[in-house]
Design a protein around this motif. Structure first.
Motif, short mmCIF file in Angstrom:
data_model
loop_
_atom_site.label_atom_id
_atom_site.label_comp_id
_atom_site.label_asym_id
_atom_site.label_seq_id
_atom_site.Cartn_x
_atom_site.Cartn_y
_atom_site.Cartn_z
N THR A 2 0.83 -1.20 0.00
CA THR A 2 0.00 0.00 0.00
C THR A 2 0.87 1.26 0.00
O THR A 2 1.84 1.36 0.75
N ARG A 52 -13.66 -5.03 -6.65
CA ARG A 52 -12.83 -5.14 -5.44
C ARG A 52 -13.44 -4.37 -4.27
O ARG A 52 -13.39 -4.83 -3.13
N GLN A 55 -16.19 -6.45 -2.87
CA GLN A 55 -15.66 -7.58 -2.10
C GLN A 55 -15.14 -7.13 -0.74
O GLN A 55 -15.36 -7.78 0.28
N LEU A 56 -14.45 -5.99 -0.74
CA LEU A 56 -13.90 -5.47 0.50
C LEU A 56 -15.00 -5.09 1.49
O LEU A 56 -14.91 -5.38 2.69
N LYS A 57 -16.05 -4.49 0.99
CA LYS A 57 -17.17 -4.07 1.84
C LYS A 57 -18.17 -5.19 2.06
O LYS A 57 -19.11 -5.05 2.86
N GLN A 58 -17.99 -6.30 1.34
CA GLN A 58 -18.93 -7.43 1.39
C GLN A 58 -20.35 -6.95 1.05
O GLN A 58 -21.31 -7.26 1.76
N LEU A 148 -16.07 -1.34 8.49
CA LEU A 148 -15.01 -2.34 8.64
C LEU A 148 -14.36 -2.29 10.02
O LEU A 148 -13.48 -3.09 10.33
N VAL A 166 -7.65 -1.51 7.30
CA VAL A 166 -8.05 -1.41 5.88
C VAL A 166 -6.84 -1.27 4.95
O VAL A 166 -6.88 -1.73 3.81
N PRO A 168 -3.92 -2.75 4.42
CA PRO A 168 -3.39 -3.89 3.66
C PRO A 168 -4.33 -4.37 2.55
O PRO A 168 -3.91 -5.15 1.68
N GLN A 169 -5.59 -3.93 2.58
CA GLN A 169 -6.57 -4.41 1.60
C GLN A 169 -6.79 -3.44 0.44
O GLN A 169 -7.55 -3.73 -0.47
N VAL A 170 -6.12 -2.28 0.49
CA VAL A 170 -6.24 -1.30 -0.59
C VAL A 170 -4.87 -1.00 -1.16
O VAL A 170 -3.84 -1.43 -0.63
N ASP A 171 -4.85 -0.27 -2.27
CA ASP A 171 -3.59 0.07 -2.93
C ASP A 171 -3.03 1.41 -2.47
O ASP A 171 -1.82 1.61 -2.44
#
Length: 224
Positions: A2, A52, A55-58, A148, A166, A168-171
């Motif tokens: 990230t 994406r 998916q991240l927010k489900q 989250l 959050v 590690p799950q985003v760019d």
């Protein structure tokens, strides 16, 4: 890995905004500050990035995603705006409001409500957000990152915890060096020109009510 960008909240650095823009065009997903909460977002035109975000927010595909525009004329590219809605929106932007409007064909199906054929649009009172939209040339997806976090925890989660969870799950992460805020936008349904409605009482809902917009009895503030 990230990438963290420290961006000035009032005068965003042009070089950093350009770098973020280039990453978004390539499909990056970001965690970024708005005038309400920190949000997860991406370029509205990049399908893989929207996938994406969901998916991240489900969030299932039958749940709409909000996106941010730069102006009322920009809103009109993505939504049908009646004369009454135009007058109401004009008094409330830029600001902490999400407008539910009938979607035009410009809105990707992946972000609109499939049953209602509507879309949620904001014009934020945020120099960072507006600079990104202008640089990108099209809207950016905006969905709260607060869901989250564990709000049953004591004390209430901090910005550092948000970044840890959050990040590690985003760019990309945009840090404006300000404290984390928790106020959500007010949701206004403007689908029916003669029946505008406050669907969620968030920041600034009293100003909307002063314009004669009815407040639904169920318009409570949701944590997400």
């Amino acid at each position: 890995m990230t990438t963290l960008y420290k961006v000035h909240p009032q005068t965003p650095q042009t070089r950093k905004i350009a770098a973020i823009r280039d990453a978004l065009r390539k499909g990056a997903v970001m965690l970024y500050p708005t005038d309400t909460v920190y949000a997860i977002g991406c370029d509205l035109t990049v399908k893989s990035a929207i996938d994406r975000v969901r998916q991240l927010k489900q969030v299932s595909n039958d749940k709409p995603l909000t996106f941010m525009c730069s102006s009322l004329s920009n809103i009109a590219e993505y939504a049908y705006v009646s004369d009454p809605a135009y007058r109401q929106i004009r008094h409330l932007i830029p600001g902490t409001y999400t407008f539910i409007l009938p979607a035009t064909k410009q809105v990707p199906k992946l972000v609109m409500s499939p049953k209602r054929k509507t879309t949620g649009i904001r014009v934020p009172d945020s120099p960072i957000c507006l600079a990104l939209i202008e640089a990108l040339g099209n809207p950016i997806v905006s969905t709260s990152a607060l869901s989250l976090l564990d709000f049953d925890a004591t004390p209430v989660p901090s910005k550092a915890e948000l970044f840890d969870i959050v990040g590690p799950q985003v760019d990309l992460i945009i840090d404006d060096d300000r404290d984390l805020t928790y106020g959500l936008s007010t949701i206004l349904s403007l689908e029916e020109p003669t029946e505008p409605m406050v669907e969620r009482r968030g920041l600034g809902w009293e100003q909307a009510a002063e314009l004669g917009i009815e407040v639904a009895e169920a318009a409570v503030l949701s944590p997400h």
